[in-house]
Structure formats: C-alpha cells, structure tokens
Scaffold this motif. Structure first.
Motif, PDB file in Angstrom:
ATOM      1  N   ARG A 413       0.817  -1.218   0.000  1.00  0.00           N
ATOM      2  CA  ARG A 413       0.000   0.000   0.000  1.00  0.00           C
ATOM      3  C   ARG A 413       0.849   1.264   0.000  1.00  0.00           C
ATOM      4  O   ARG A 413       0.366   2.346  -0.296  1.00  0.00           O
TER       5      ARG A 413
ATOM      6  N   MET B  29      -7.851   2.104  13.434  1.00  0.00           N
ATOM      7  CA  MET B  29      -6.905   3.213  13.329  1.00  0.00           C
ATOM      8  C   MET B  29      -7.129   4.086  14.551  1.00  0.00           C
ATOM      9  O   MET B  29      -8.010   4.935  14.554  1.00  0.00           O
ATOM     10  N   VAL B  34     -12.738   0.518  11.196  1.00  0.00           N
ATOM     11  CA  VAL B  34     -13.314   0.465   9.857  1.00  0.00           C
ATOM     12  C   VAL B  34     -13.571  -0.995   9.526  1.00  0.00           C
ATOM     13  O   VAL B  34     -12.654  -1.811   9.536  1.00  0.00           O
ATOM     14  N   ALA B  36     -13.954  -3.369   6.879  1.00  0.00           N
ATOM     15  CA  ALA B  36     -13.729  -3.479   5.440  1.00  0.00           C
ATOM     16  C   ALA B  36     -14.520  -4.650   4.872  1.00  0.00           C
ATOM     17  O   ALA B  36     -14.966  -4.614   3.732  1.00  0.00           O
ATOM     18  N   PRO B  55     -17.800  -0.637  -5.905  1.00  0.00           N
ATOM     19  CA  PRO B  55     -17.247   0.718  -5.844  1.00  0.00           C
ATOM     20  C   PRO B  55     -15.978   0.779  -5.000  1.00  0.00           C
ATOM     21  O   PRO B  55     -15.653  -0.154  -4.267  1.00  0.00           O
ATOM     22  N   GLY B  57     -13.537   1.323  -2.136  1.00  0.00           N
ATOM     23  CA  GLY B  57     -13.712   1.196  -0.697  1.00  0.00           C
ATOM     24  C   GLY B  57     -14.669   0.094  -0.303  1.00  0.00           C
ATOM     25  O   GLY B  57     -14.985  -0.069   0.869  1.00  0.00           O
ATOM     26  N   SER B  58     -15.136  -0.693  -1.268  1.00  0.00           N
ATOM     27  CA  SER B  58     -16.136  -1.713  -0.948  1.00  0.00           C
ATOM     28  C   SER B  58     -15.505  -2.968  -0.346  1.00  0.00           C
ATOM     29  O   SER B  58     -16.216  -3.827   0.163  1.00  0.00           O
ATOM     30  N   GLY B  59     -14.201  -3.103  -0.417  1.00  0.00           N
ATOM     31  CA  GLY B  59     -13.553  -4.234   0.242  1.00  0.00           C
ATOM     32  C   GLY B  59     -12.923  -5.246  -0.691  1.00  0.00           C
ATOM     33  O   GLY B  59     -12.526  -6.330  -0.260  1.00  0.00           O
ATOM     34  N   LYS B  60     -12.776  -4.895  -1.970  1.00  0.00           N
ATOM     35  CA  LYS B  60     -12.220  -5.838  -2.955  1.00  0.00           C
ATOM     36  C   LYS B  60     -10.770  -6.210  -2.620  1.00  0.00           C
ATOM     37  O   LYS B  60     -10.400  -7.389  -2.573  1.00  0.00           O
ATOM     38  N   THR B  61      -9.967  -5.166  -2.395  1.00  0.00           N
ATOM     39  CA  THR B  61      -8.554  -5.416  -2.093  1.00  0.00           C
ATOM     40  C   THR B  61      -8.404  -6.194  -0.789  1.00  0.00           C
ATOM     41  O   THR B  61      -7.602  -7.123  -0.687  1.00  0.00           O
ATOM     42  N   GLU B 184      -7.016  -5.279  -9.575  1.00  0.00           N
ATOM     43  CA  GLU B 184      -7.111  -4.240 -10.618  1.00  0.00           C
ATOM     44  C   GLU B 184      -5.947  -4.324 -11.601  1.00  0.00           C
ATOM     45  O   GLU B 184      -5.213  -3.355 -11.789  1.00  0.00           O
ATOM     46  N   HIS B 217     -12.953  -2.275 -11.888  1.00  0.00           N
ATOM     47  CA  HIS B 217     -14.032  -1.288 -11.974  1.00  0.00           C
ATOM     48  C   HIS B 217     -14.637  -1.272 -13.369  1.00  0.00           C
ATOM     49  O   HIS B 217     -15.695  -0.727 -13.588  1.00  0.00           O
TER      50      HIS B 217
END
Ligand code: ATP
Ligand code: MG
Lengths: 415, 249
Positions: A413, B29, B34, B36, B55, B57-61, B184, B217
């Motif tokens: 990241r 944090m 959060v 995820a 979209p 921030g949806s948690g794919k990564t 991606e 995406h």
C-alpha cells in the motif's frame, strides 16, 4: 551467490549514491593505510636509531643501577666475577647476537683553557660495534676508519666539542674521581664527534675501556652496564624475561638479586612516543569505523525506504523474510567489500608513490633526518579491509531486519 | 492444451479453491474502527475466472489480500487450497504463497534492475530454489505463452504498460500455482490494452488450468469473468451476488 548478484544490481541502481559512499569509504581506508604505513616506518626508523646506535636491545645492570643512572654511580658496578658469569650466560644464549660491557662515568674535560663536565661510556670498540652497529654512523669526523676509536682516543659529544672549540686531532685532558674518591687525569686525542640522540645517554662521549680502567685505577674491569643485542628484535621481551629468570637466583652477599634486566622500552622515553603512535593508529581506525558505519547505515536505510513497495512485492510472491534480510545484508556487504578492495589498492598505491618520492622526517631538534620507508604488511591491509567489510555488514543488519519485518500488505500500500 | 478441458472439468466437478465463511475484517486506526468486510461468505471454484467488483472502498482489495494469505481475517474462516489462512505465520505464509499463489499487481511491480527473463525467473530462483535447467525451461515456456519471448533481454523500463503486465502474468504463472490473484490488473492500462491483458489471462487459465481471481471497476473487463461477486460496503450485494455467464447461456 545469486543473492550477491541481485545485491550488486540493486547497488548499481543508484550509481551516484553508491559511488559517493564507496569513495568515502575508499578515502577512509587509504587514510588508515597511509597513516599506518608512515607511522610504522617512523617507529621503525626511530627505534632502530635508538637501539642500534646507543641503547642496544636490552641492558643488564647491577641491581639498583638504573634507578640512579643519572649520577653514573661507580659503587654500583658489576664486579669482574659477576660480569664473567653473566658473559658466560649471554655467550650460551642462542637468541643473543652480541653484547658489550660498558663502564659509564662522569669526568672533567679540559682543553687547557676551559673545563667542563662530560659523561662518558667506555667500551671495547669491536664488541660495542657488534652490540650497537649504528654507533659508528653517529660518530662524525672520525679520524680512523677501521674502528670507532683506539686506546688513547676519545669521541666527544658534538654540542660539547663545538662549545669548547674542539676539533678531531686536538688533545684534551680527562680528570675523574674513582670510587674511592681519588683523582686521576690522562690526556686523550679527540677521535670524532658523537651526534646527540634524545634520551638518557644520548649526549655521552665514548672512549676505550682500557683507558677507563687506567683512569679509574681499576685492577680488574668493573662493568656499569651490559648492552645486549638479540638476534630477532621482535623477541626482545621474551629474551629479557628468560634472562631475568636465569639471573634471578644469583644473589649478592646480602641475599639480594645481583642483576637487573631492562629492555629498550623501559630505558628510552621514546617508547612512550611509540605507544602514542599506536594510540593514534587506533584513533584513525575508530574514525574509519565511524565513517563506514554511518555511511553504510545511511545508504541502506535509504535503500529500504525507497524500495518498500518492491519489498512488499517480493514478500507477497513468497520470498522468505530471512532471504529478504539476506538481500539487504548482501548489499551492504558488497558495498563494503568493493570499497575495501578499492581502498586497499589505492592506499598501497599512495604508499608506493610516497616511497618513490621519498619521505624525510627531522627528529631530535632537526639535527637528525630520517628517510622513511613507508610500508604496510599484508596483515595490516587485510585488517583495515576486514574492519570495513565487518562494519558494513553490521551497519546493514538493522535496515535489513526492518525490510524483512515489513508486512507485505502495508508495504504494497506504500506509495 | 485444449481450451475447454480445464474449466469444463472444474465446472463438472465443482471444487472450491477458496471459501469465505462469515468473514469480517476490521481495521483499527486509533479509536476508529473500519469494517472493510462484514460477515462475507462465498466460494470460488477451482479453474474459474472470477471477478470481484464494486465501488471504491467496498472491500475488494481486502478480500483479495485475505485470499492471498497476506492478511488474516478478524472473524470467520478463510481457506485457500485447503489451508486455513489464520494459522499461517510469516515464514509459513511466505512458503505457502510461493508454492500455491501467483500475484499480478496494478502497477506491474517488476524489479527494475532485472531483465524480463530474470523477473520471470525470480520466483523459481529466489523462492523455489530450482536448478538452472529446470528454470530455463519453465521461464521460456511462460514467456512464449504470453508472447514476450522475443523481449526477454529487455528491462521493464523499455516496455509498454501492456508488455509489462504480460511479463507480470508470466511471472505469476511460472511456478504453475493453483491460483493467480490480480488486484485491478488493468487499471493502469488504456482500454484496448486492458482488454488484451484480460484476454491473455483467460487464455492462460485455459492453457494452464490455473484459477484466476481479479478485481476491477471496468465493465468491459467484468464481462470477461465467468463468475462475478459484487461488493458493496464490505458485503456481498444481495441482488445478483453471483451471476454466472454460463447461467445466461
Ligand atoms: N490498512 C488499512 N487500514 C485502515 N483502513 C483500511 C486499510 N485497508 C483498507 N482500509 C479500509 O477498508 C475499506 C475497504 O478497502 P479496500 O481497499 O478493500 O477497498 P477496495 O474495494 O479495494 O477499493 P478500491 O476500489 O478503491 O481499491 C476502505 O474503507 C478502506 O479505507
Ligand atoms: Mg482496491
């Protein structure tokens, strides 16, 4: 091997930075090698001069003599019998190359117009020549070439002779008290001028031992000091220790040890200079260590920081943490190794050039000039190189461990 | 290398290479938490060509990281090729990834100091510690397969984006892992090149029988998937959570 190859490729990636750091280390190594080469040559020249032209390597006296050496006491001599036993021991020691018995005393020197005090060393010229081979070169304007002097002659300290306007060939009178206090005088021909040396005995004149015996009215020779030259200079401490042990059982009537043994290190103040030079060498090496430590640490920390994503990639693909650590340590190691080799070659080259152009050092008030032959032993070069490589590895450990600890998710990241 | 043998058999005997069982991933944090991923359950069939979409921030990564054994779930169970992800340590995790999983990254992540050949060779040399001859055969085979054999001596900097990603695909495949993950993989490519790269990946799935899971995406890229999981806000979207191309045909 494959790790080293990859490490090399990564080092060449930031050519300028690697080159700069490498050069810094090279300069450090060159400085150490040149310093060691010069200071060793200086040490060799000075110790050689002091031992070979005056002190010899070690000396044996009657117990208590050196403590009052400044008075040149005539009541602390080795009687003929004791000297005979000592001579037999020295003759039988294969580590001893030569030895010379000396009578040291103070006298009044007169040129019929002026009178002054002079310190004298009475020697058997051929024995003295064997024990202190450079003495001949210290006596200038010598009237004879076969020996340093002959009976009836005296070699006077240069400064003293100059002050009294004496030249070789002039006649002088030496007047001395013997140990019973009676006075005796004899005439001598000036046979040469003795160059000054620093340290005790450095401003003494020389005469023949037979003349000293006559002047001091000795029936049989009594010896103030025995100068001993060993075969191998490096063994001097061992030889002295062994001699000390052999002589220890010999006692006088009062049951005290008869002899005392000192090496040149204990006799000459120059040994402190030698020690100081060694200390300075240590200091220069410490600076080298600091330079390597700081520069390699810096480079490796930057390296890790710049390649966080790359490290993440390697780790994600399955490279073990230990191997990632190895990669970075190998990078520091390669940098150190190449710089150390470069520095060694450059340092030896600089010494070689210095040798060609000649280095001279004035010492002892400028009246003595030594031509130095700067040189380093392979061991000294190797130790400088090893320091560099070792410290390079040490300096890369922390950054490498940091790289190995990076969590791949976070590292990937990282932008 | 028949183009339909591998996937067909996988579909004929549906075995799952990845399973998520009520998986949550919560990032902390400081005071803020959060989520995820929230209670996600799904399975990915062996030999499939599967997309995670949704979209930003949806948690794919996050999901792909869990599949890739790069991270472990806060709650729930993730298994990959029969291995529970949670129990893996740093070193055993690395070994597991090195043996079973290939990665393709959005930014290609090739090592700039190595040639194309050396980049592809890296996993065999530095991770698998394979002998030279075995490596050469494998590297030449995958470079040939991705059409980069003639560029083997070039450095990444001399390649176009599409070429770099082909090399990255070759690197992911060289150790013949069961699973290749691509987060991606086409996001940094123009649409035409992106399409070529995703087609290449599908071809490789056909050729090597490797399971591919990727996130995207791009609708044109999603269309290439045989199975799609749509994610919204850390959950699988209910509506068409699993749409299969085959179901449509
Ligand atoms: N290391 C982390 N620390 C804190 N929060 C994180 C971390 N990684 C992801 N998140 C958060 O988790 C949520 C899911 O992120 P994730 O990267 O999985 O989304 P994504 O679907 O991949 O998005 P994108 O399409 O933008 O790549 C986001 O709200 C993100 O901010
Ligand atoms: Mg993402």
């Amino acid at each position: 091997m494959k790790i080293l190859r990859l490490a090399f490729k990564n080092l060449l990636r930031y050519k300028r930075r690697t080159l700069f750091t490498g050069l810094l280390i090279v300069v450090g190594v060159v400085a150490v090698i040149v310093f060691v080469g010069l200071s060793d040559a200086f040490k060799r020249a000075i110790t050689g001069q002091i031992t070979d032209s005056m002190l010899s390597h070690l000396q044996v006296h009657r117990k208590g003599y050196t403590a009052s050496i400044d008075n040149l006491p005539l009541d602390r001599m080795l009687p003929a019998k004791a000297y005979g036993r000592l001579a037999a021991i020295l003759d039988g020691d294969p580590a001893v190359e030569a030895f010379s018995g000396r009578i040291r005393f103070g006298a009044m020197l007169s040129n019929y117009a002026q009178t002054t005090n002079v310190r004298l060393i009475a020697v058997d010229p051929s024995k003295e020549q064997a024990a202190a081979p450079l003495l001949a070169s210290r006596i200038k304007d010598r009237t004879r070439t076969d020996a340093i002097l002959a009976p009836g002659e005296v070699a006077l300290p240069e400064v003293l002779a100059k002050g009294m306007g004496l030249k070789p060939g002039d006649t002088v009178v030496l007047v001395a008290n013997n140990k019973d206090g009676s006075v005796n005088g004899m005439t001598f021909i000036v046979a040469g001028m003795v160059e000054s040396l620093m340290g005790p005995g450095g401003r003494d004149g020389y005469l023949h031992i037979d003349d000293a015996m006559a002047l001091l009215r000795m029936d049989e020779p009594e010896i103030s000091e025995v100068a001993v030259r060993v075969k191998n200079f490096r063994d001097v401490d061992a030889v002295a220790a062994k001699l000390q042990e052999t002589l220890a059982p010999m006692k006088n009537q009062a049951g005290q040890p008869m002899f005392e043994v000192h090496t040149w290190k204990q006799l000459s103040p120059f040994f402190n200079v030698v020690r100081m030079i060694d200390l300075m060498t240590l200091g220069v090496q410490t600076i080298l260590i600091a330079v390597v430590l700081i520069s390699v640490l810096n480079v490796m920390m930057m390296s890790v920081y710049e390649r966080v994503r790359e490290i993440g990639t390697l780790a994600a693909m399955g490279t073990r943490p230990g191997r990632i650590m190895g990669l970075f340590v190998a990078e520091g190691f390669s940098l150190g190794l190449v710089s150390a080799l470069g520095g060694s070659v450059a340092g030896i080259a600089v010494l070689w050039i210095l040798n060609l152009s000649g280095v001279e050092v004035a010492f002892g008030g400028g009246n003595q000039v030594f031509a130095l032959a700067p040189a380093v032993s392979p061991g000294q070069v190797a130790s400088a190189a090893l320091i560099v490589v070792g410290i390079s590895v040490l300096a890369s450990l922390q950054p490498a461990a940091k790289a190995a600890r990076l969590a791949p998710v976070d590292a990937l990241r990282h932008v | 290398m028949t183009s339909d043998y591998g996937p067909l058999s996988a579909r004929a005997f549906p075995m799952n290479i990845v399973t998520f069982d009520n998986v949550s991933k919560i990032y902390r944090m400081g005071q803020v938490e959060v989520a995820a991923l929230r209670d996600v359950s799904f399975a990915i069939p062996k030999g499939g060509f599967t997309a995670l979409i949704g979209p930003s921030g949806s948690g794919k990564t996050t999901a792909l990281n869990l599949i890739g054994c790069l991270d472990s779930p806060t709650r729930g169970e993730v298994t990959v090729a029969g291995q529970a992800v949670k129990g893996l340590g740093r070193r055993s995790g690395a070994d597991f990834r090195g043996q079973h999983i290939g990665f393709v990254f959005q930014d290609f992540n090739l090592l700039p100091v190595l040639t194309v050949y050396e980049n592809v060779e890296y996993p065999l040399l530095m991770i698998r510690d394979q002998p030279n001859r075995q490596r050469r055969l494998a590297v030449e085979r995958v470079l040939e397969a991705v059409g980069m054999a003639d560029q083997a001596r070039k450095y990444p900097a001399q390649l176009s984006g599409g070429q770099k990603q082909r090399v990255a695909v070759a690197r992911a495949l060289v150790g013949t892992p069961e699973l290749v993950l691509a987060d991606e993989p086409t996001a940094n490519l123009d649409s035409q090149t992106a399409f070529m790269v995703i087609s290449l990946m599908k071809q490789m799935r056909d050729a090597f029988g490797t399971t591919f899971v990727f996130s995207t995406h791009d609708p044109r890229i999603m269309e290439q998937a045989e199975l799609t999981f749509r994610m919204v806000d850390g959950r699988l979207a209910d509506d068409d959570s699993a749409h299969s191309q085959e179901a449509a045909t």
